[in-house]
Write an enzyme that holds these catalytic residues in place. Structure first.
Site, short mmCIF file in Angstrom:
data_model
loop_
_atom_site.label_atom_id
_atom_site.label_comp_id
_atom_site.label_asym_id
_atom_site.label_seq_id
_atom_site.Cartn_x
_atom_site.Cartn_y
_atom_site.Cartn_z
N TRP A 47 0.83 -1.21 0.00
CA TRP A 47 0.00 0.00 0.00
C TRP A 47 0.86 1.26 0.00
O TRP A 47 1.89 1.31 0.67
CB TRP A 47 -0.86 -0.01 1.27
CG TRP A 47 -1.46 1.32 1.57
CD1 TRP A 47 -0.92 2.32 2.31
CD2 TRP A 47 -2.73 1.79 1.14
NE1 TRP A 47 -1.77 3.40 2.36
CE2 TRP A 47 -2.90 3.09 1.64
CE3 TRP A 47 -3.77 1.24 0.36
CZ2 TRP A 47 -4.04 3.85 1.42
CZ3 TRP A 47 -4.91 1.99 0.13
CH2 TRP A 47 -5.04 3.29 0.66
N MET A 48 0.41 2.29 -0.72
CA MET A 48 1.06 3.61 -0.66
C MET A 48 0.00 4.71 -0.57
O MET A 48 -0.97 4.67 -1.31
CB MET A 48 1.93 3.84 -1.90
CG MET A 48 2.57 5.21 -1.92
SD MET A 48 3.60 5.47 -3.40
CE MET A 48 2.36 5.88 -4.61
N ASP A 50 0.29 9.13 0.97
CA ASP A 50 0.95 10.44 0.75
C ASP A 50 2.44 10.37 0.39
O ASP A 50 3.20 9.61 0.99
CB ASP A 50 0.90 11.29 2.02
CG ASP A 50 -0.43 11.26 2.72
OD1 ASP A 50 -1.38 10.73 2.16
OD2 ASP A 50 -0.48 11.76 3.85
N GLN A 66 4.05 7.24 2.45
CA GLN A 66 3.30 6.45 3.42
C GLN A 66 3.14 5.04 2.84
O GLN A 66 2.61 4.88 1.73
CB GLN A 66 1.92 7.09 3.65
CG GLN A 66 1.97 8.38 4.44
CD GLN A 66 2.29 8.12 5.90
OE1 GLN A 66 1.42 7.78 6.69
NE2 GLN A 66 3.57 8.26 6.27
N TRP A 74 -4.73 0.35 3.68
CA TRP A 74 -3.99 1.17 4.64
C TRP A 74 -3.71 0.33 5.88
O TRP A 74 -4.57 -0.38 6.37
CB TRP A 74 -4.83 2.42 4.99
CG TRP A 74 -4.08 3.41 5.81
CD1 TRP A 74 -3.23 4.35 5.35
CD2 TRP A 74 -4.12 3.56 7.23
NE1 TRP A 74 -2.73 5.08 6.40
CE2 TRP A 74 -3.25 4.61 7.56
CE3 TRP A 74 -4.79 2.90 8.26
CZ2 TRP A 74 -3.04 5.04 8.87
CZ3 TRP A 74 -4.58 3.32 9.57
CH2 TRP A 74 -3.71 4.37 9.86
N PHE A 106 3.68 8.52 10.42
CA PHE A 106 2.76 9.25 9.55
C PHE A 106 3.54 10.27 8.69
O PHE A 106 4.77 10.31 8.72
CB PHE A 106 1.68 9.94 10.40
CG PHE A 106 0.46 9.08 10.64
CD1 PHE A 106 0.52 7.70 10.56
CD2 PHE A 106 -0.76 9.66 10.96
CE1 PHE A 106 -0.61 6.92 10.77
CE2 PHE A 106 -1.90 8.89 11.18
CZ PHE A 106 -1.82 7.52 11.09
N ARG A 177 -0.72 16.91 12.95
CA ARG A 177 0.19 16.09 12.15
C ARG A 177 0.68 16.74 10.86
O ARG A 177 0.29 17.82 10.49
CB ARG A 177 -0.49 14.77 11.81
CG ARG A 177 -1.79 14.88 11.05
CD ARG A 177 -2.33 13.47 10.74
NE ARG A 177 -3.57 13.49 10.01
CZ ARG A 177 -4.76 13.42 10.56
NH1 ARG A 177 -4.89 13.35 11.87
NH2 ARG A 177 -5.85 13.42 9.81
N ASP A 178 1.54 15.97 10.20
CA ASP A 178 2.05 16.24 8.84
C ASP A 178 2.94 17.49 8.77
O ASP A 178 2.69 18.41 7.98
CB ASP A 178 0.88 16.34 7.84
CG ASP A 178 -0.08 15.16 7.91
OD1 ASP A 178 0.35 14.10 8.41
OD2 ASP A 178 -1.24 15.29 7.49
N GLU A 229 -5.07 18.53 6.40
CA GLU A 229 -3.92 17.61 6.44
C GLU A 229 -2.82 18.11 5.50
O GLU A 229 -3.06 18.92 4.61
CB GLU A 229 -4.35 16.20 5.99
CG GLU A 229 -5.45 15.59 6.84
CD GLU A 229 -5.81 14.15 6.44
OE1 GLU A 229 -5.94 13.32 7.32
OE2 GLU A 229 -5.96 13.87 5.23
N TRP A 311 -9.46 9.27 -0.59
CA TRP A 311 -9.81 8.41 0.54
C TRP A 311 -11.20 7.80 0.41
O TRP A 311 -11.52 6.82 1.10
CB TRP A 311 -9.69 9.19 1.87
CG TRP A 311 -8.26 9.29 2.34
CD1 TRP A 311 -7.54 10.43 2.51
CD2 TRP A 311 -7.39 8.21 2.71
NE1 TRP A 311 -6.27 10.13 2.96
CE2 TRP A 311 -6.16 8.77 3.09
CE3 TRP A 311 -7.53 6.82 2.74
CZ2 TRP A 311 -5.07 8.00 3.50
CZ3 TRP A 311 -6.46 6.05 3.15
CH2 TRP A 311 -5.25 6.64 3.52
#
Ligand code: FRU
Length: 506
Positions: A47-48, A50, A66, A74, A106, A177-178, A229, A311
């Site tokens: 899985w991939m 971001d 990711q 995911w 993350f 995050r991020d 995000e 998503w």
């Protein structure tokens, strides 16, 4: 293929059965790989989502991402790693960051620490990422995401997590995050742009290790239909004017349903960001360009890469041994339109190196349907079309195959918008929102339309008016879309129609 096998079969039954095995495993492999992008990055397996930690260093573009290596949905997040010298050919590397006692890994960014501000070494690559701790999440304290560091002193080959992690603990914000970090020269500090629920919080640091809160942006401005995000903040100049651009991905709440990336153009003084405009703008109006950010350490150039997915259905798309692909790398620029500035995206110039020489048709008059299929049939579903009309008029490009699938890219004069309609593009029922038409407003006021369309076996990217209106959409057709018809109900002159094959890079 049949001939040599028949000859060998009479010679040796062993060779014969071996060849049959190879042939049938190739056939299986081909079926498994049906939707494998031919010139977009996708992981070999697993899985991939971001793009992460994108940094240019010593002639190499690093792409981290990711990654859940052992699942095709995911799962526990790692940072996968690939490198490229030309942004087109990627070589997958060993996994760079594994989950640890603080959590899974993350999204985040990476910088070159030229002056050794963090003490890991001169020119160390430093990754700043979010640790996500599931146990804490289950306890519902809201303290489960915090920012940490890892560094590499061998050009990204191996990574060491910093012992003092986390460097930015959670102050009690559920979505925290991020981190995207850049050096802000005027105030001589690192600036972290962080997604904090439905706002962006800026932090400053002299050493990447201790961070102080600078300001917050986002209340009452932009789209708020979902969580914010994967932000990015960078400078762009045009005609001697410098602006700051803030990218903010949002999920859900995009105009095409689910995930999308909005942007703001404004000012940043090392403390706070102020937007010049109140209207909501999108980097890409298609359904499949999410969590995109830019490479660091590329000087004036700003090279953007997005995750070509949404998503709404990312866990359901009909690929088998892997899931997820990236967009074509794009150069971001500022373009003036009237008194305002807009963000514009175009495939990076390196893309020309994998594009065959284009054939050009001049002044093509179309009324009804004009068949280009004879020219595109040999391109195996991977080609680029450029079109220019002399006036603003309705037209469409219909991409199809013998199975009756169709993908339509067009311009609608009445609504002044470009569109991609994938409702009949093949497999569309794996999720209810997938069969849709995505629409991008035209920013330019009137006049002829120009369109660049880039087709891979499972994606279309449309750059209209030189990249002021962009649409990226994936599709899963029952055969390659190697037939093309240009359609116009009213007599329309295309000043130019150009078509070129794109070479596979894998
Ligand atoms: C965006 C995102 C990020 C997060 C990562 C987890 O697609 O939700 O906010 O860090 O994916 O994989």
């Amino acid at each position: 293929m049949m001939k040599p096998i028949q000859v060998f079969c009479t010679v040796s039954t062993l060779v014969c059965s071996l060849l049959f095995q190879v042939q049938s495993s190739n056939a299986q492999q081909n079926a498994v790989e049906t939707y494998r992008p031919q010139f977009h990055f996708s992981p070999k397996k697993g899985w991939m989502n971001d793009p992460n930690g994108m940094v240019y260093f010593n002639g190499q573009y690093h792409l981290f991402y990711q990654h859940s290596p052992n699942t095709t949905i995911w799962g526990p997040m790692h940072w996968g790693h690939a490198i490229s010298k030309d942004l087109m050919h990627w070589e997958e590397q060993p996994i760079a960051l594994y989950p640890d006692s603080l959590g899974t890994i993350f999204s985040g960014s990476a910088v070159v620490d030229r002056d050794n501000t963090a003490g890991f070494g001169k020119n160390a690559l430093v990754a700043i990422f979010t640790h996500h701790n599931q146990k804490i999440e289950e306890a519902k304290t809201g303290l489960h995401q915090y920012q940490s560091l890892a560094y590499s002193v061998d050009e990204g080959k191996t990574w060491t997590k910093y012992k003092g992690n986390p460097v930015l603990p959670n102050p009690g914000i559920w979505d925290f995050r991020d981190p995207k970090v850049m050096w802000h020269e005027a105030t001589k500090q690192w600036v972290m742009t962080l997604a904090t629920k439905q706002s962006i919080t800026f932090y400053g640091s002299k050493d990447l290790k201790s961070w102080n809160r600078l300001s917050e942006f986002g209340e009452g401005i932009g789209a708020h239909g979902g969580v914010w995000e994967c932000p990015d903040l960078f400078k762009l100049s045009v005609n001697g004017i410098t602006k700051w651009v803030l990218l903010v991905s949002i999920n859900p709440g995009s105009p095409s349903g689910g995930s999308g990336t909005q942007y703001f153009i404004g000012r940043f003084d090392g403390q706070s960001f102020v937007s010049d405009h109140t209207d909501t703008r999108w980097v890409d109006y298609g359904a499949d360009d999410y969590a995109g950010i830019t490479w660091s350490n590329t000087g004036e150039r700003k090279i953007f890469l997005g995750w070509m997915n949404n998503w709404n259905y990312a866990n359901l798309v009909p690929t088998q041994t892997w899931r997820g692909a990236m967009t074509i790398p794009r150069e971001l620029t500022l373009k003036p339109v009237g008194k305002a500035f807009y963000l514009s995206s175009a495939p990076v110039k390196e893309f020309a190196a994998i594009t065959s020489k284009a054939a050009v048709l001049h002044n093509v008059k179309v009324k009804g349907r004009y068949n280009l299929s004879g020219k595109t049939a040999a391109f195996k579903g991977k080609y680029k079309l450029d079109l220019t009309t002399s006036t603003e008029t309705d037209f469409a490009l219909q991409f199809g195959n013998a199975k009756g699938d169709e993908l339509i890219v067009g311009y609608d004069k009445a609504s002044r918008s470009f569109y991609v309609d994938r409702t009949k593009s093949g497999l569309v029922n794996f999720e209810k929102s997938f069969a849709r038409k995505t629409v991008a407003p035209r920013m330019v006021k009137g006049g002829g339309v120009s369109l660049t369309v880039i087709l891979d076996v499972a994606s279309v990217e449309v750059f209209a008016d030189g990249g002021l209106s962009v649409l990226t959409d994936t599709f899963f057709s029952n055969g390659l879309l190697n037939q093309v018809h240009v359609q116009a109900a009213q007599p329309t002159t295309f000043q130019k129609i150009q078509y070129a094959e794109i070479q596979a890079t894998r």
